[in-house]
Design a protein around this motif. Structure first.
Motif, PDB file in Angstrom:
ATOM      1  N   ALA A 255       0.820  -1.211   0.000  1.00 39.00           N
ATOM      2  CA  ALA A 255       0.000   0.000   0.000  1.00 39.00           C
ATOM      3  C   ALA A 255       0.855   1.262   0.000  1.00 39.00           C
ATOM      4  N   LYS A 256       1.848   1.298   0.867  1.00 42.17           N
ATOM      5  CA  LYS A 256       2.623   2.521   1.052  1.00 42.17           C
ATOM      6  C   LYS A 256       3.640   2.762  -0.059  1.00 42.17           C
ATOM      7  N   GLU A 257       4.309   1.705  -0.511  1.00 42.66           N
ATOM      8  CA  GLU A 257       5.388   1.889  -1.477  1.00 42.66           C
ATOM      9  C   GLU A 257       4.939   1.742  -2.921  1.00 42.66           C
ATOM     10  N   PHE A 258       3.891   0.957  -3.162  1.00 44.60           N
ATOM     11  CA  PHE A 258       3.516   0.671  -4.542  1.00 44.60           C
ATOM     12  C   PHE A 258       2.089   1.082  -4.891  1.00 44.60           C
ATOM     13  N   GLY A 259       1.401   1.706  -3.946  1.00 49.97           N
ATOM     14  CA  GLY A 259       0.083   2.253  -4.236  1.00 49.97           C
ATOM     15  C   GLY A 259      -1.021   1.240  -4.437  1.00 49.97           C
ATOM     16  N   VAL A 260      -0.905   0.066  -3.821  1.00 52.23           N
ATOM     17  CA  VAL A 260      -1.964  -0.937  -3.953  1.00 52.23           C
ATOM     18  C   VAL A 260      -3.171  -0.482  -3.141  1.00 52.23           C
ATOM     19  N   LYS A 261      -4.329  -0.424  -3.793  1.00 52.50           N
ATOM     20  CA  LYS A 261      -5.554   0.035  -3.136  1.00 52.50           C
ATOM     21  C   LYS A 261      -6.700  -0.959  -3.276  1.00 52.50           C
ATOM     22  N   SER A 262      -6.544  -1.940  -4.124  1.00 53.56           N
ATOM     23  CA  SER A 262      -7.625  -2.894  -4.352  1.00 53.56           C
ATOM     24  C   SER A 262      -7.020  -4.229  -4.744  1.00 53.56           C
ATOM     25  N   THR A 263      -7.842  -5.264  -4.697  1.00 54.32           N
ATOM     26  CA  THR A 263      -7.360  -6.581  -5.096  1.00 54.32           C
ATOM     27  C   THR A 263      -8.299  -7.194  -6.113  1.00 54.32           C
ATOM     28  N   PRO A 264      -7.774  -7.965  -7.069  1.00 50.85           N
ATOM     29  CA  PRO A 264      -6.343  -8.153  -7.280  1.00 50.85           C
ATOM     30  C   PRO A 264      -5.701  -6.943  -7.949  1.00 50.85           C
ATOM     31  N   THR A 265      -4.448  -6.684  -7.601  1.00 48.20           N
ATOM     32  CA  THR A 265      -3.621  -5.701  -8.286  1.00 48.20           C
ATOM     33  C   THR A 265      -2.431  -6.430  -8.867  1.00 48.20           C
ATOM     34  N   PHE A 266      -2.145  -6.156 -10.143  1.00 45.17           N
ATOM     35  CA  PHE A 266      -1.032  -6.798 -10.833  1.00 45.17           C
ATOM     36  C   PHE A 266       0.005  -5.757 -11.230  1.00 45.17           C
ATOM     37  N   PHE A 267       1.267  -6.120 -11.081  1.00 44.24           N
ATOM     38  CA  PHE A 267       2.367  -5.340 -11.643  1.00 44.24           C
ATOM     39  C   PHE A 267       3.023  -6.211 -12.709  1.00 44.24           C
ATOM     40  N   VAL A 268       2.906  -5.790 -13.958  1.00 43.03           N
ATOM     41  CA  VAL A 268       3.462  -6.548 -15.083  1.00 43.03           C
ATOM     42  C   VAL A 268       4.680  -5.793 -15.585  1.00 43.03           C
ATOM     43  N   ASN A 269       5.863  -6.332 -15.301  1.00 44.99           N
ATOM     44  CA  ASN A 269       7.119  -5.622 -15.565  1.00 44.99           C
ATOM     45  C   ASN A 269       7.061  -4.192 -15.020  1.00 44.99           C
ATOM     46  N   GLY A 270       6.477  -4.071 -13.830  1.00 43.54           N
ATOM     47  CA  GLY A 270       6.427  -2.792 -13.134  1.00 43.54           C
ATOM     48  C   GLY A 270       5.215  -1.941 -13.429  1.00 43.54           C
ATOM     49  N   GLU A 271       4.425  -2.278 -14.470  1.00 47.47           N
ATOM     50  CA  GLU A 271       3.235  -1.498 -14.788  1.00 47.47           C
ATOM     51  C   GLU A 271       2.050  -1.970 -13.949  1.00 47.47           C
ATOM     52  N   HIS A 272       1.288  -1.010 -13.426  1.00 50.12           N
ATOM     53  CA  HIS A 272       0.239  -1.247 -12.440  1.00 50.12           C
ATOM     54  C   HIS A 272      -1.118  -1.437 -13.125  1.00 50.12           C
ATOM     55  N   TYR A 273      -1.765  -2.585 -12.849  1.00 46.36           N
ATOM     56  CA  TYR A 273      -3.107  -2.867 -13.365  1.00 46.36           C
ATOM     57  C   TYR A 273      -3.973  -3.359 -12.213  1.00 46.36           C
TER      58      TYR A 273
END
Length: 269
Positions: free
Chosen positions: A234-252
């Protein structure tokens, strides 16, 4: 075992607030599950102490925003899939830094595409992804050396935290099978009146005894580490909901079908 240790499983599964489970963000909503399958919904966030109760469905709050897709009719010779747009990106080196718990990953370490998923065990959108998409992606991309897939814990309520702890306590190599079993049986334990007994019975199918079940859920350090993974997300990568995916660093954010995730992975290869 001290009296406080004995009470930890009860606190995890009875809905008594746990200080370390204090981050409640927008995510899947069991009561909005049907609506989520029909239309996207905006996500909201809030910081509060979790107060899930075994007498009701888990206290997951809000629903994840589904990935944007546009798929042609099945009768079309070539189905068209519109790629979801990333919501931003994070530094990959920072994303891959060691956290409080060892990474739970499948696939080659040097695969050209790395997917990091933050999920909650009581989230129906996460269950849908793992029940309907994950295995196909694993066969098509992970097993062929194209993708490394990493799962990270993001529990929204005490039952989700307990389920993650049990998966971490499973024998070596059984984390993913345990996660898969719990997602397939999610309705049996996540909304059960007696969450403790429901999880105990499922855990016994995975080889746990009464004693090992209790020992796992009285491991305060493990609980702290599970929540540390969530708080970092949450704090470092901005995750606010689930599921959250990081694909080669891109946030979806949001569940993805096999076609959509396949198209997204192909765009990175």
């Amino acid at each position: 075992m001290s009296a406080s240790e004995k009470s930890l499983p009860k606190r995890l599964l009875s809905g008594v607030a746990i200080a370390t489970v204090a981050l409640v963000l927008a995510a899947c909503s069991e009561e909005n599950k049907e609506a989520a399958s029909k239309a996207p919904a905006e996500t909201t966030s809030a910081d509060a102490t979790t107060t899930a109760s075994t007498s009701a469905a888990p206290a997951a709050s809000g629903e994840a925003k589904p990935a944007t897709t546009e798929v042609a009719q099945a009768t079309s010779p070539a189905a068209k899939v519109e790629l979801p747009q990333p919501e931003g990106s994070v530094d990959v080196a920072k994303l891959m830094e060691p956290g409080a718990l060892p990474e739970m990953a499948v696939g080659e370490a040097n695969a050209p595409v790395t997917i990091v998923e933050y999920m909650s065990m009581t989230c129906p959108h996460c269950a849908n992804f793992h029940n309907n998409t994950f295995d196909a992606i694993k066969t098509k991309y992970v097993d062929t050396g194209k993708v490394r897939f990493i799962v990270r814990e993001f529990p929204f309520d005490p039952r989700a935290a307990a389920a993650f702890m049990l998966a971490r306590c499973a024998p070596e190599g059984q984390y993913f099978p345990m996660i898969s079993m719990l997602f397939k049986q999610q309705e049996q334990w996540a909304a059960a009146q007696n969450g403790r007994d429901a999880l105990l019975q499922l855990s016994k199918l995975a080889g746990f005894t009464q004693e090992s079940f209790e020992a796992c859920l009285t491991n305060q350090k493990l609980l702290d580490d599970v929540n540390a993974v969530m708080q970092r997300g949450a704090k470092e990568f901005g995750v606010k909901s689930t599921p959250t995916f990081f694909v080669n660093g891109e946030h979806y954010s949001g569940d993805m079908s096999v076609d959509v995730m396949s198209a997204l992975i192909d765009s990175k290869l």
